[in-house]
Motif scaffolding. Structure first.
Motif, PDB file in Angstrom:
ATOM      1  N   GLU A   1      48.875  -0.433  -4.932  1.00 12.90           N
ATOM      2  CA  GLU A   1      50.280  -0.792  -4.698  1.00 12.90           C
ATOM      3  C   GLU A   1      51.108  -0.882  -5.968  1.00 12.90           C
ATOM      4  O   GLU A   1      52.313  -1.164  -5.884  1.00 12.90           O
ATOM      5  CB  GLU A   1      50.347  -2.111  -3.932  1.00 12.90           C
ATOM      6  CG  GLU A   1      49.796  -2.019  -2.525  1.00 12.90           C
ATOM      7  CD  GLU A   1      49.330  -3.364  -1.992  1.00 12.90           C
ATOM      8  OE1 GLU A   1      50.204  -4.170  -1.633  1.00 12.90           O
ATOM      9  OE2 GLU A   1      48.104  -3.600  -1.947  1.00 12.90           O
TER      10      GLU A   1
ATOM     11  N   LEU B   1      56.215   0.239   0.224  1.00 13.40           N
ATOM     12  CA  LEU B   1      55.541   1.127   1.166  1.00 13.40           C
ATOM     13  C   LEU B   1      56.327   1.363   2.438  1.00 13.40           C
ATOM     14  O   LEU B   1      55.865   2.072   3.335  1.00 13.40           O
ATOM     15  CB  LEU B   1      54.143   0.591   1.480  1.00 13.40           C
ATOM     16  CG  LEU B   1      53.170   0.699   0.298  1.00 13.40           C
ATOM     17  CD1 LEU B   1      51.832   0.058   0.620  1.00 13.40           C
ATOM     18  CD2 LEU B   1      52.957   2.151  -0.099  1.00 13.40           C
TER      19      LEU B   1
ATOM     20  N   ARG C   1      54.542   5.761   0.546  1.00 18.53           N
ATOM     21  CA  ARG C   1      53.446   5.839   1.516  1.00 18.53           C
ATOM     22  C   ARG C   1      52.640   7.125   1.310  1.00 18.53           C
ATOM     23  O   ARG C   1      51.398   7.101   1.318  1.00 18.53           O
ATOM     24  CB  ARG C   1      54.020   5.791   2.927  1.00 18.53           C
ATOM     25  CG  ARG C   1      53.007   6.010   4.052  1.00 18.53           C
ATOM     26  CD  ARG C   1      51.988   4.865   4.109  1.00 18.53           C
ATOM     27  NE  ARG C   1      51.001   5.095   5.154  1.00 18.53           N
ATOM     28  CZ  ARG C   1      51.097   4.631   6.399  1.00 18.53           C
ATOM     29  NH1 ARG C   1      52.136   3.888   6.744  1.00 18.53           N
ATOM     30  NH2 ARG C   1      50.172   4.871   7.286  1.00 18.53           N
TER      31      ARG C   1
ATOM     32  N   TYR D   1      44.550  -6.305  -6.324  1.00 20.62           N
ATOM     33  CA  TYR D   1      45.981  -6.631  -6.263  1.00 20.62           C
ATOM     34  C   TYR D   1      46.209  -7.774  -7.241  1.00 20.62           C
ATOM     35  O   TYR D   1      45.794  -8.900  -6.990  1.00 20.62           O
ATOM     36  CB  TYR D   1      46.345  -7.057  -4.838  1.00 20.62           C
ATOM     37  CG  TYR D   1      47.821  -7.252  -4.600  1.00 20.62           C
ATOM     38  CD1 TYR D   1      48.677  -6.163  -4.535  1.00 20.62           C
ATOM     39  CD2 TYR D   1      48.349  -8.526  -4.427  1.00 20.62           C
ATOM     40  CE1 TYR D   1      50.032  -6.337  -4.304  1.00 20.62           C
ATOM     41  CE2 TYR D   1      49.695  -8.719  -4.201  1.00 20.62           C
ATOM     42  CZ  TYR D   1      50.533  -7.624  -4.129  1.00 20.62           C
ATOM     43  OH  TYR D   1      51.880  -7.797  -3.901  1.00 20.62           O
TER      44      TYR D   1
ATOM     45  N   HIS E   1      57.745  -4.446   3.767  1.00 19.03           N
ATOM     46  CA  HIS E   1      56.701  -3.873   2.910  1.00 19.03           C
ATOM     47  C   HIS E   1      55.327  -4.403   3.289  1.00 19.03           C
ATOM     48  O   HIS E   1      54.355  -3.647   3.369  1.00 19.03           O
ATOM     49  CB  HIS E   1      56.983  -4.183   1.441  1.00 19.03           C
ATOM     50  CG  HIS E   1      55.795  -3.987   0.558  1.00 19.03           C
ATOM     51  ND1 HIS E   1      55.346  -2.741   0.181  1.00 19.03           N
ATOM     52  CD2 HIS E   1      54.911  -4.885   0.032  1.00 19.03           C
ATOM     53  CE1 HIS E   1      54.252  -2.868  -0.552  1.00 19.03           C
ATOM     54  NE2 HIS E   1      53.979  -4.157  -0.672  1.00 19.03           N
ATOM     55  N   CYS E   2      55.221  -5.719   3.512  1.00 20.20           N
ATOM     56  CA  CYS E   2      53.912  -6.302   3.841  1.00 20.20           C
ATOM     57  C   CYS E   2      53.363  -5.707   5.134  1.00 20.20           C
ATOM     58  O   CYS E   2      52.159  -5.438   5.237  1.00 20.20           O
ATOM     59  CB  CYS E   2      54.037  -7.817   3.953  1.00 20.20           C
ATOM     60  SG  CYS E   2      54.314  -8.655   2.375  1.00 20.20           S
TER      61      CYS E   2
ATOM     62  N   VAL F   1      51.951  -2.345   4.367  1.00 23.33           N
ATOM     63  CA  VAL F   1      50.603  -2.401   3.791  1.00 23.33           C
ATOM     64  C   VAL F   1      49.560  -2.414   4.906  1.00 23.33           C
ATOM     65  O   VAL F   1      48.540  -1.711   4.840  1.00 23.33           O
ATOM     66  CB  VAL F   1      50.444  -3.642   2.886  1.00 23.33           C
ATOM     67  CG1 VAL F   1      48.993  -3.815   2.454  1.00 23.33           C
ATOM     68  CG2 VAL F   1      51.338  -3.532   1.659  1.00 23.33           C
TER      69      VAL F   1
END
Length: 490
Positions: free
Chosen positions: A182, A217, A223, A246, A268-269, A272
């Motif tokens: 990431e 992402l 992505r 991370y 974004h989370c 992921v």
């Protein structure tokens, strides 16, 4: 996750917020009763807000709550739920034994010359996965702010990384690689190749944290980059295992294409999670470990999608037991990857101590195995044999804490794992002064204690009274740890 217990009755509420980003829980007293409030990001705490246009809706992050008569019963229920909610994977039934070259060993500085002896030694002790940790992509020796392309180093591996990967596979092991997908270092060529919109931004500027940019992402280019890197590790480099790290804090989030920075971070989370789901769909047998700088992102949103979760990057074996013993509160025992890093300078008791920590969950080996003496190596082989014997029961075990949840400075730490056929008790004595250790055993039983590890070292004095209390004594004169199987009374 957290829990609250009524002192008068023992009734326990336990919960987990299943999100890999900001969260909040709150407990309090009302006029007639107490309350628990659970949520994902909020405006006051995390700068999250969103504007609902006509026809739009917003969905909160998921949470799970259970109520039970005791804390341990509540944790057992959450443990069962976590297993039921995971996507099934072949590794779940008999969790493979992993060797990783990092902890107290190569420390992110691998080369062909350093790795090949470790590969041979790991195979000899029975490892089934060999993971090459950080540094395999670096030519400069200072890679922190230049990562992002994730291509093998040519200077570290004169014959190519494929030589080492091939050696791992030739010895019957699955090859693994470390990656931090990431992030992109500020000096990485990828920072200029991807559009600015592919990164977290505030006020039109990319967020910089500790020499790194953070991918967003939600953006198709970000992505595509991450998916492409992960597929290349599998399809071109031959990895069947990835340790996903991370190591930075993205801050409040991103205000690009969002009503607030918190809303951008929430998107974004969730992206992921989509990346991990997509990886699994494309490579169903692939084994994924979540590390996150030693378990700093060990939430159920991530662990429900991975096969392993590192419990810590703790380098001091004496400091590790409270972590390993507490981990099953929030991580399944078969997922909880506890480092065991025997070193040739250790005494036999110290080797057994670190191996006991590894056996508190999923044994996760490191250390200079080729340099161990015969007696040290024999302890490693004994621990591996015990792990292989127990590992099919691990996915059915639930934890208990006969001395209560451990404190960081506790002299004695204990963890129990209640299995379908028998229970196991792990005890670490860090004071080593020979004083008796009293451990209350599960109610309603009068078990015997069978020391199952290490059998090659002196047995602790161990007896169980009619009051159900195990009385132990460490006679070694140094910090020591033992594993006992609880057997029915004769």
């Amino acid at each position: 996750m957290a829990a609250v217990t009524a002192a008068a009755t023992g009734t326990t509420w336990a919960w987990q917020i299943e999100h890999n980003g900001p969260w909040r829980w709150e407990i309090g007293d009302g006029l007639r009763d107490g309350y628990v409030a659970l949520s994902g990001p909020t405006l006051a705490d995390h700068g999250w807000s969103t504007v609902l246009r006509p026809g739009q809706s917003v969905e909160s992050v998921p949470a799970t709550v259970t109520v039970a008569g005791t804390l341990e019963d509540a944790v057992a229920r959450l443990t069962g739920f976590r297993r039921a909610a995971r996507v099934a994977h072949p590794d779940d039934r008999a969790p493979r034994l992993v060797y990783n070259d990092y902890m107290n060993t190569l420390d992110g500085d691998p080369t062909t010359e350093r790795l090949l002896p470790l590969v041979d030694a790991a195979a000899r002790v029975g490892a089934e996965v060999f993971c090459i940790d950080a540094g395999w992509y670096d030519d400069s020796g200072d890679w922190w702010d230049s990562v992002g392309a994730w291509t093998p180093s040519s200077t570290r591996f004169p014959g190519g990384l494929g030589e080492v990967i091939g050696a791992i596979r030739d010895r019957g092991m699955i090859a693994g690689l470390w990656i931090e997908p990431e992030v992109v270092g500020v000096h990485s060529p990828v920072a200029d190749e991807l559009p600015a919109e592919a990164f977290l931004q505030l006020h039109g500027q990319r967020v910089v944290e500790h020499g790194r940019f953070h991918l967003d992402l939600r953006h198709p280019a970000a992505r595509a980059h991450v998916d492409g890197v992960l597929d290349r590790l599998v399809d071109e480099l031959g990895a069947g295992y990835v340790k996903m790290d991370y190591n930075i804090d993205p801050g409040v989030g991103t205000d690009r294409d969002a009503d607030s920075a918190g809303e951008g971070l929430l998107g974004h989370c969730r992206a992921v999670q989509d990346v991990l789901d997509g990886l699994r769909a494309r490579h169903p047998a692939f084994i994924l470990e979540s590390c996150s700088s030693g378990a700093m992102r060990a939430d159920v949103a991530i662990t429900s999608r991975t096969q392993l979760q590192s419990t810590s990057d703790q380098q001091d074996p004496l400091a590790y037991p409270p972590i390993a013993a507490s981990a099953p509160m929030s991580i399944l025992p078969e997922q909880a990857a506890n480092w065991a890093y025997p070193h040739p300078d250790m005494t036999l008791e110290q080797v057994a101590f670190t191996l006991t920590t590894g056996l508190a969950g999923r044994l996760y080996l490191s250390g200079f195995l080729p340099c161990l003496g015969p007696d040290q190596l024999a302890l490693v082989l004994e621990a591996v044999a015990l792990y292989r014997e127990r590992r099919e029961d691990l996915p059915r075990c639930v934890p208990f804490w006969p001395l209560g949840l451990p404190g960081w400075d506790d002299d004695t730490v204990a963890l129990g794992l209640r299995g379908p056929g028998s229970s196991t008790l792990l005890v670490w004595d860090r004071r080593a002064d020979g004083r008796p250790i009293e451990v209350p055993l599960p109610a309603g039983t009068a078990p015997r204690l069978d020391q199952v590890f290490p059998r090659a070292l002196p047995a602790w004095d161990a007896s169980v009274g009619e009051d159900g209390i195990a009385r132990l004594r460490n006679p070694t004169g140094e910090p020591s740890a033992r594993i006992f199987r609880l057997l029915p009374a004769r």
